[in-house]
Scaffold this motif. Structure first.
Motif, PDB file in Angstrom:
ATOM      1  N   LEU A  15       0.676  -1.187  -0.053  1.00  0.00           N
ATOM      2  CA  LEU A  15      -0.033  -0.044   0.052  1.00  0.00           C
ATOM      3  C   LEU A  15       0.894   1.053   0.096  1.00  0.00           C
ATOM      4  O   LEU A  15       1.488   1.556   0.916  1.00  0.00           O
ATOM      5  CB  LEU A  15      -0.788  -0.097   1.177  1.00  0.00           C
ATOM      6  N   ALA A  16       1.184   1.791  -1.114  1.00  0.00           N
ATOM      7  CA  ALA A  16       1.679   3.079  -1.329  1.00  0.00           C
ATOM      8  C   ALA A  16       0.919   4.421  -1.287  1.00  0.00           C
ATOM      9  O   ALA A  16       0.089   4.524  -2.320  1.00  0.00           O
ATOM     10  CB  ALA A  16       2.597   3.148  -2.474  1.00  0.00           C
ATOM     11  N   PRO A  37      -3.180  15.270   2.443  1.00  0.00           N
ATOM     12  CA  PRO A  37      -3.222  14.985   3.970  1.00  0.00           C
ATOM     13  C   PRO A  37      -4.241  13.889   3.947  1.00  0.00           C
ATOM     14  O   PRO A  37      -4.167  12.960   4.830  1.00  0.00           O
ATOM     15  CB  PRO A  37      -3.690  16.176   4.864  1.00  0.00           C
ATOM     16  N   ALA A  38      -5.426  13.698   3.045  1.00  0.00           N
ATOM     17  CA  ALA A  38      -6.278  12.628   3.208  1.00  0.00           C
ATOM     18  C   ALA A  38      -5.881  11.616   2.896  1.00  0.00           C
ATOM     19  O   ALA A  38      -6.185  10.339   3.448  1.00  0.00           O
ATOM     20  CB  ALA A  38      -7.417  12.859   2.275  1.00  0.00           C
ATOM     21  N   VAL A  39      -4.672  11.353   2.422  1.00  0.00           N
ATOM     22  CA  VAL A  39      -3.937  10.195   1.878  1.00  0.00           C
ATOM     23  C   VAL A  39      -3.440   9.362   3.052  1.00  0.00           C
ATOM     24  O   VAL A  39      -3.169   7.986   3.183  1.00  0.00           O
ATOM     25  CB  VAL A  39      -2.900  10.027   0.880  1.00  0.00           C
ATOM     26  N   ARG A  40      -3.077  10.124   4.209  1.00  0.00           N
ATOM     27  CA  ARG A  40      -2.693   9.492   5.283  1.00  0.00           C
ATOM     28  C   ARG A  40      -3.932   8.595   5.818  1.00  0.00           C
ATOM     29  O   ARG A  40      -3.500   7.489   6.491  1.00  0.00           O
ATOM     30  CB  ARG A  40      -2.408  10.650   6.525  1.00  0.00           C
ATOM     31  N   LEU A  64       3.599   1.984   2.574  1.00  0.00           N
ATOM     32  CA  LEU A  64       4.718   2.771   2.384  1.00  0.00           C
ATOM     33  C   LEU A  64       4.170   4.211   2.484  1.00  0.00           C
ATOM     34  O   LEU A  64       3.185   4.681   1.740  1.00  0.00           O
ATOM     35  CB  LEU A  64       5.255   2.549   0.944  1.00  0.00           C
ATOM     36  N   ALA A  65       4.812   4.821   3.352  1.00  0.00           N
ATOM     37  CA  ALA A  65       4.267   6.368   3.650  1.00  0.00           C
ATOM     38  C   ALA A  65       5.119   7.381   2.896  1.00  0.00           C
ATOM     39  O   ALA A  65       6.290   7.537   2.989  1.00  0.00           O
ATOM     40  CB  ALA A  65       4.360   6.766   5.067  1.00  0.00           C
ATOM     41  N   TYR A  90      -1.742  -0.921  -3.963  1.00  0.00           N
ATOM     42  CA  TYR A  90      -2.371   0.126  -4.091  1.00  0.00           C
ATOM     43  C   TYR A  90      -1.388   1.211  -4.093  1.00  0.00           C
ATOM     44  O   TYR A  90      -0.563   1.475  -3.501  1.00  0.00           O
ATOM     45  CB  TYR A  90      -3.319   0.061  -2.582  1.00  0.00           C
ATOM     46  N   PHE A  91      -2.175   2.260  -4.738  1.00  0.00           N
ATOM     47  CA  PHE A  91      -1.424   3.644  -4.831  1.00  0.00           C
ATOM     48  C   PHE A  91      -2.373   4.685  -4.887  1.00  0.00           C
ATOM     49  O   PHE A  91      -3.540   4.651  -5.693  1.00  0.00           O
ATOM     50  CB  PHE A  91      -0.764   3.597  -6.197  1.00  0.00           C
ATOM     51  N   ALA A  92      -1.861   5.546  -3.653  1.00  0.00           N
ATOM     52  CA  ALA A  92      -2.754   6.934  -3.751  1.00  0.00           C
ATOM     53  C   ALA A  92      -1.808   8.047  -3.688  1.00  0.00           C
ATOM     54  O   ALA A  92      -0.936   7.938  -3.137  1.00  0.00           O
ATOM     55  CB  ALA A  92      -3.732   6.852  -2.425  1.00  0.00           C
TER      56      ALA A  92
END
Length: 845
Positions: A15-16, A37-40, A64-65, A90-92
């Motif tokens: 999950l990236a 910030p929503a991706v956190r 992965l942060a 997953y990528f966001a």
């Protein structure tokens, strides 16, 4: 692919989520569009759901942060190496497409956006696919929550895979192709991931097909919006899946408080409509029966075969899909119309099933005309160099251009062997004039009708010196091309006409994008009149969290209006289902051009296609419009082609002649980056390999008044920099005075001769200390002014001392006469002059 249960296998989930970026606009001109910030919350919500889901074991979910590209690639390779059962990626974060739309770039923490297609800090989706196809995993699921996520499906289809290993990769995407999504805020996950996690965490088995259906339904019910006020619709690679070809993603315990019979995955959403039909008449007892039936269906593996309760033969068959290609500015309106049609009785059978689906997509108008006219063969059989399937989209059943003239342009360009036959309706089904939309803050007092576009623009700038005029890209948007027809007029100087348009980097591709990006800078929005279709002043105002400056429409009488026309496209070899497809196309046409379509198009802001062209709905004054507008002459195909050619010439490689005062008085203003040669050297970044330029050293009176430092032509950057390097072989101060009058007259004649055969942009830059301005006075000054005014070549007069651009100074008067710019030591000289050069040059290096 067979139904795949990955439990008790070695699985991996990577999950990236990129929430923090090192380079962000507007602080960094090369930065991405802000932090996320929503991706956190995305990372945390999805990680928790997968850990509780019962498919991925301890240590099999890796988060992965905000990784850098190398970190992402290393972890992706590790996951590909370790996974033996299911690999979920997953990528966001931010993502962009290449100029042609043929590649999707996932932007990692260090991402930047350079001029051209330079995208350091990004990872291409093709590169990701290359790693995934070579993985050991039996099944791969890729989930993308980013702008342009839907473009990944086309990249998958085009991916070169002779051994067919890519078939194990399935895609779940947060939005349609060519759409941006909203970044959200720190309080909640983004809509797609939020609903994704809720469905995965709902308890029980969640298969990929059910996950997609449930998320799609939930997002539609919540009416989530993408950019430009479009509905955000998640996509999958090839839905619906066969029930026997699916991937299990979660198998957590059923929530005892969840109701038991709720269809959390959406796998049985096809039952809802018939069940709803019988729920009311059969009363309380019947509702109990319905609940029991639904619970039984949800438990039984054979649920897909259950009959509906209305006496029909089963669930609806997948409807035939119509592909509708349109202009970028028309796409939101045509999509709204398609949505209305899909829900109408005209598209519903007696059994309550849809007759057809409608996919609406858009591409640059000029590219579509070329593809349908010259490239219909490679549209069916793509080539490496010409691939309309990649660059535009699938072969359309229906084409809705913004003007009937596009059909004539495509027909005129068709080659001997034609694979696409165009059958246009006799007339348009709606009308919208192209307007000059003036911010209410500009006190211009322009007449609403009866003036040409050049006169209106000139009057606007005369009335308010702050005023700017912006236009989308005529090579992409028909509305912008139609406006350019009026801007150029009959026999106008194209270079001068283009100087009326404010340029701040690459133009926005469409009027929709222009109207939605301008409010990001309040000052620019308040002073920018925009050339856009009138209907967007009513329907194109939903740019989400931004407040746009109010605008009033002014109607040029020499700009053709938008006349969207319904065109049936028939493809050679496409007769297998021709009768059914003709029926569905005819039904859609009849609805769109009839009462149902007029109602939707009226809400979108369109006018009647014939007669007095009155608005189909709404009060004109409520949106800064005029009730009755005399329509301009329709667009002409030949004139559109010629205008597009002239626009391309005016924005092609440019010509710049630098005049460097090399007289003795320049000795104290010569060395270093702030000296004359150093300043010119710093402007070279605005020039590219295709641009022609040269440098004259200005010195001497009564004889030769200049000598060549750099021959006029194309040059590598290093060669030009060497010529401007101080020294005996390069730029040096001479023991002489200068004659600016003679040098400028020679330069104007030189450039006029070179620009006589085309419309390429040109510029003369004269850099001086102003000590010899006594030779540029009286009759001599008037002579230069007249010649500059006649030449059509703008002159940038640059004085290295203060006061050189005061009123009535020679530099000011020459610059104004030539429609150029005057700069002196009171300005930020280097960036200002670099901008002037960049307006003319291509800056490719």
């Amino acid at each position: 692919m067979s139904r795949f249960d990955p439990r008790r296998k070695v699985n991996r989930a990577l999950l990236a989520g990129v929430s923090e970026y090192d380079h962000t606009a507007p602080d960094d001109a090369q930065g991405v569009n802000g932090q996320l910030p929503a991706v956190r919350r995305n990372r945390r919500a999805l990680e928790d759901a997968l850990r509780r889901g019962g498919v991925f074991g301890a240590g099999e979910v890796r988060t992965l942060a905000s990784p850098a590209p190398d970190d992402f690639t290393v972890e992706l390779r590790r996951a590909c190496r370790d996974a033996e059962g299911l690999l979920l990626l997953y990528f966001a974060g931010h993502a962009v497409t290449s100029t042609s739309g043929s590649e999707l770039h996932l932007q990692m923490r260090t991402a930047r956006v350079l001029t051209g297609d330079g995208l350091p800090g990004s990872v291409s989706f093709s590169e990701v696919l290359g790693e995934l196809v070579e993985s050991r995993a039996q099944q791969v699921v890729v989930i993308l929550d980013c702008c342009y996520a839907g473009n990944a499906a086309g990249i998958w289809h085009r991916f070169d895979d002779p051994r067919r290993k890519k078939d194990k990769i399935l895609l779940l995407m947060s939005v349609q192709p060519n759409r941006c999504i909203l970044g959200g805020d720190a309080d909640a996950a983004t809509p797609f991931t939020r609903e994704l996690a809720r469905v995965l965490d709902g308890g029980g088995e969640v298969w990929l097909s059910g996950l997609y259906a449930a998320v799609k339904d939930r997002m539609a019910a919540a009416k989530y919006k993408a950019e430009d006020d479009d509905p955000q619709r998640p996509q999958a690679l090839a839905p619906p899946w066969d029930p026997e070809a699916d991937v299990l993603l979660a198998a957590g315990p059923v929530d005892p408080h969840g109701g038991g019979t709720e269809d959390t995955t959406g796998r049985f959403s096809w039952l809802r409509r018939p069940l709803d039909r019988v729920r009311k008449p059969i009363g309380l007892f019947g509702r109990t029966v319905v609940a029991l039936v639904l619970a039984f269906v949800a438990i039984g593996a054979a649920g897909y075969g259950v009959l509906t309760l209305t006496g029909g033969s089963g669930p609806c068959e997948p409807p035939l899909e119509l592909r509708v290609l349109t202009d970028p500015d028309l796409e939101p309106a045509i999509r709204a119309a398609a949505d209305g049609y899909l829900a109408s009785d005209a598209n519903t059978t007696e059994d309550g099933c849809p007759r057809s689906g409608v996919t609406v997509y858009s591409a640059g108008a000029a590219h579509v005309v070329t593809a349908l006219g010259e490239h219909s063969d490679p549209w069916q059989q793509p080539r490496e160099d010409v691939n309309p399937q990649r660059d535009i989209g699938p072969q359309p059943d229906v084409w809705i251009p913004a003007t009937r003239a596009d059909v004539d342009r495509a027909g005129d360009a068709q080659v001997e062997r034609v694979f696409a036959r165009l059958e246009p309706d006799h007339g348009p089904f709606a009308y919208s004039p192209v307007v000059l939309a003036v911010p209410e803050g500009l006190d211009a007092g322009l007449p609403p009708t009866g003036q040409s576009l050049p006169k209106l623009v000139g009057a606007l700038k005369d009335a308010d010196g702050r005023a700017q005029v912006r236009r989308p890209d005529p090579e992409f948007s028909d509305a912008a091309l139609l406006a350019t027809v009026g801007l150029y007029g009959d026999g106008a100087d194209v270079r001068r006409a283009e100087e009326l348009i404010s340029r701040a980097g690459r133009p926005e591709p469409s009027a929709v994008r222009l109207l939605c990006t301008l409010p990001a800078d309040d000052a620019a929005d308040d002073r920018s009149a925009v050339l856009v279709p009138e209907f967007l002043l009513r329907s194109g105002v939903g740019c989400h969290s931004v407040t746009r400056a109010g605008r009033t429409a002014v109607y040029p009488d020499d700009v053709p209006g938008l006349e969207p026309t319904f065109v049936r496209v028939r493809w050679e070899g496409g007769d297998r289902d021709v009768q059914a497809r003709d029926d569905r196309v005819d039904r859609f046409r009849d609805w769109l051009t009839g009462e149902g379509g007029r109602e939707v198009l009226g809400r979108q802001g369109f006018r009647a296609a014939t007669g007095e062209r009155g608005l189909l709905a709404g009060k004109a004054a409520d949106h800064g419009l005029t009730s009755v507008v005399p329509p301009a002459d329709p667009a002409d195909a030949a004139r559109l082609d010629r205008t597009l050619e002239r626009y391309g010439n005016a924005h092609g490689p440019g010509r710049v002649l630098f005049l460097l005062d090399s007289s003795g008085s320049m000795a104290g203003l010569w060395d270093g980056p702030s000296g004359g040669p150093g300043i010119l050297k710093q402007t070279l970044t605005g020039l590219g390999r295709g641009d022609e330029y040269g440098v004259w050293a200005v010195h001497g009176v009564g004889g030769p008044t200049h000598s060549g430092l750099l021959d006029f032509g194309t040059h590598p950057r290093a060669e030009a920099e060497k010529a401007l390097r101080a020294g005996e072989e390069g730029a040096r101060v001479r023991d002489a005075e200068a004659d600016p009058r003679a040098a400028l007259l020679d330069a104007l004649a030189f450039m006029r001769e070179r620009g006589a055969g085309d419309e390429r942009p040109q510029l003369i830059v004269y850099l001086t200390d102003g000590e010899d301005d006594n030779r540029l006075a009286g009759d001599h000054l008037r002579e230069v002014e007249n010649r500059a005014r006649e030449s059509g070549v703008p002159v940038a007069m640059v004085t290295l001392k203060s006061g050189g651009c005061d009123r009535d100074r020679p530099g000011t008067r020459v610059a104004e006469a030539s429609q150029g710019r005057c700069l002196d030591a009171g300005d930020d000289l280097v960036p200002a002059l670099r901008d002037e050069v960049a307006r003319i040059g291509t800056g490719e290096e």
